[in-house]
Each structure stands twice: as C-alpha cells, then as structure tokens.
Motif scaffolding. Structure first.
Motif, PDB file in Angstrom:
ATOM      1  N   PHE A 178     -12.164  12.029  -5.098  1.00  0.00           N
ATOM      2  CA  PHE A 178     -12.500  10.964  -4.158  1.00  0.00           C
ATOM      3  C   PHE A 178     -13.182   9.837  -4.929  1.00  0.00           C
ATOM      4  CE2 PHE A 178     -12.713  14.968  -1.791  1.00  0.00           C
ATOM      5  CZ  PHE A 178     -11.829  14.705  -0.737  1.00  0.00           C
ATOM      6  N   ASP A 179     -12.645   8.634  -4.839  1.00  0.00           N
ATOM      7  CA  ASP A 179     -13.285   7.472  -5.448  1.00  0.00           C
ATOM      8  C   ASP A 179     -13.012   6.235  -4.594  1.00  0.00           C
ATOM      9  OD1 ASP A 179     -10.685   6.528  -6.097  1.00  0.00           O
ATOM     10  OD2 ASP A 179     -10.750   7.529  -8.051  1.00  0.00           O
ATOM     11  N   ASP A 180     -13.418   5.069  -5.091  1.00  0.00           N
ATOM     12  CA  ASP A 180     -13.297   3.843  -4.300  1.00  0.00           C
ATOM     13  C   ASP A 180     -11.849   3.445  -4.050  1.00  0.00           C
ATOM     14  OD1 ASP A 180     -16.032   3.692  -4.220  1.00  0.00           O
ATOM     15  OD2 ASP A 180     -16.194   2.315  -5.929  1.00  0.00           O
ATOM     16  N   ARG A 181     -10.941   3.875  -4.908  1.00  0.00           N
ATOM     17  CA  ARG A 181      -9.532   3.497  -4.746  1.00  0.00           C
ATOM     18  C   ARG A 181      -8.823   4.345  -3.700  1.00  0.00           C
ATOM     19  NH1 ARG A 181      -7.112   4.324 -10.452  1.00  0.00           N
ATOM     20  NH2 ARG A 181      -8.439   6.181 -10.229  1.00  0.00           N
ATOM     21  N   GLY A 182      -9.292   5.580  -3.506  1.00  0.00           N
ATOM     22  CA  GLY A 182      -8.638   6.457  -2.546  1.00  0.00           C
ATOM     23  C   GLY A 182      -8.892   7.914  -2.875  1.00  0.00           C
ATOM     24  N   SER A 183      -8.162   8.769  -2.189  1.00  0.00           N
ATOM     25  CA  SER A 183      -8.348  10.215  -2.332  1.00  0.00           C
ATOM     26  C   SER A 183      -7.009  10.874  -2.647  1.00  0.00           C
ATOM     27  CB  SER A 183      -8.912  10.807  -1.032  1.00  0.00           C
ATOM     28  OG  SER A 183     -10.054  10.095  -0.604  1.00  0.00           O
ATOM     29  N   ARG A 184      -7.037  11.831  -3.584  1.00  0.00           N
ATOM     30  CA  ARG A 184      -5.807  12.533  -3.947  1.00  0.00           C
ATOM     31  C   ARG A 184      -6.163  13.819  -4.687  1.00  0.00           C
ATOM     32  NH1 ARG A 184      -3.358   9.011  -9.049  1.00  0.00           N
ATOM     33  NH2 ARG A 184      -5.076   9.427 -10.504  1.00  0.00           N
TER      34      ARG A 184
END
Length: 242
Positions: A218-224
């Motif tokens: 999980f980070d500021d760009r998105g989740s994967r």
C-alpha cells in the motif's frame, strides 16, 4: 518461562527468562524475577522494552533451527483441514525443528513425533520445552517405518518426509475411523506419489493444495500484491480414512 522483550522503536525483540541479563547497544537489561507480560522494563540507560508472552509465530521466529521449518501458513492449512483439537492424538513423522509439533501441541493435541537424526531430535525436545508443550509432545528418535508395529491408532497423521508415500500406504492401519493424513511435500513428484498411494489404499477425500501467499503493498500510488517473491512454499495433500 521465557518471554519476549520488544524494543518497538528499533523493531528488535529478545527472548529472555526472569533473572537473565541482556547486554547490547540499547544498554544493560536486568530481567526481574517476577516480570509479567504487558509490563515495560527499562535498560540501565532508560531504553524501554515491552514484555510479551510467547505465541505460535514467536516460536517460529525463535526456535533453534535444524533445517527449513514448515511455514505458519502451511500449518494453518493442516489445522484447518484436519480439525485437530485437544481430544486428538497425532502421529508426526519428520520432526525437524519441531514447529508443526509445537503448534499442534499448543492446540491441545497429544503428539508423538519421530526424527531420524539424534541431534535434531534433541534440539526439538529443547524447542518443546520453550513452547511449553513438552508434556504433550513426545519427540522420539528413529525411523517411524521401523516402529509401526508398536504404534497405536491416531486421529491425525502428519508427514514431512522424503518417503511419505510409504507411510501413506500404512495409514489405514494407523488412523482411527474418520481420521486424516496430511502430507507436506516440497516437490510435485513426491506429491504425486503420495496421492497415488492414498487412492491405492482406499483413502477418501484426497485433495492437494499448493500453498502460495503474497503480501499486499500500500502506497500513495495505489494498492497491489507485492512483487517480492511468489510466496510458494510447497504442496499439501490431505486424505481421510472412512
């Protein structure tokens, strides 16, 4: 009784017993004789350590190892698929470090586990003491296939050995009615042999699972799902005696 002393800011933990002394760059920590889980104990320079009771995952991290232990996610599948409980007697072949035997003992089961290597078996006994299950887990030295005539019937049989298929062939005489056998294999070839043996001797509900687990990022760009490693550990085969 050993406890974990966790320095949360540094992300470090130490396994210590009451009365022990820890000397490290965080100072000298004198463990009180009456320390209890949940307390904060400070080193001589004021560094705080939170005291925590040992649980299963902590044992996995702190057992003395004699090889690659079974992963908690594999153990979870074994417990879930066999329904092992405090009323059960388990035969475990291939003790190794003893992580699986310790988990089963902490579920309340009575476990008889066999390890061929005498030195490995001794380490496993020490690990059972650490886990607090030495009264429920009997670590025996030797090849279980040479002692089958002296064994009882069991509710669950767990196998983590190269010749697991040979043991699967014997499980109808080892399992109680409705009992399960669980086989852990790192290779597909061993898994196929175990499955074939289970069918040949009339076991039912034969099922094989590959255990794969990936963490989430999980980070500021998105989740994967994490791209670090595939999370594969091995193959688990389950079968049941009717």
């Amino acid at each position: 009784m050993s406890l974990l002393f966790v320095h949360e800011a540094e992300g470090r933990e130490y396994l210590l017993s009451p009365g022990e002394t820890l000397e490290c760059d965080l100072g000298v920590l004198e463990v009180p004789g009456d320390v209890e889980p949940g307390e904060i104990v400070e080193s001589h320079i004021g560094e705080p350590f939170k005291v925590r009771k040992l649980r299963g995952p902590d044992l996995f991290n702190h057992f003395e190892r004699t090889g690659a232990p079974m992963m908690p996610r594999d153990i979870g599948l074994i417990v879930g698929h066999t329904g092992v409980s405090s009323a059960d007697h388990v035969l475990d072949a291939g003790t190794g470090t003893g992580v699986l035997a310790a988990y089963l003992g902490r579920c309340g089961a009575t476990v008889t586990t066999f390890e061929r290597d005498p030195e490995f078996a001794e380490v496993a006994r020490e690990n059972m003491e650490l886990a607090g299950v030495a009264d429920r887990v009997d670590v025996r030295t030797g090849d279980v296939t040479e002692q089958l005539g002296d064994l009882d019937r069991y509710d669950v049989v767990t196998l983590d050995t190269e010749d697991a298929a040979t043991m699967v062939e014997r499980t109808p005489n080892l399992l109680r009615d409705g009992g399960y056998v669980a086989v852990y294999s790192p290779f597909v070839e061993q898994t196929r042999e175990a499955v074939s043996a289970a069918h040949d001797v009339g076991l039912t509900e034969v099922e094989t699972l590959e255990t794969i687990q990936r963490e989430m990022d999980f980070d500021d760009r998105g989740s994967r799902p994490s791209t670090a490693g595939v999370g594969h550990t091995g193959y688990l085969t389950f079968a049941r005696r009717v």
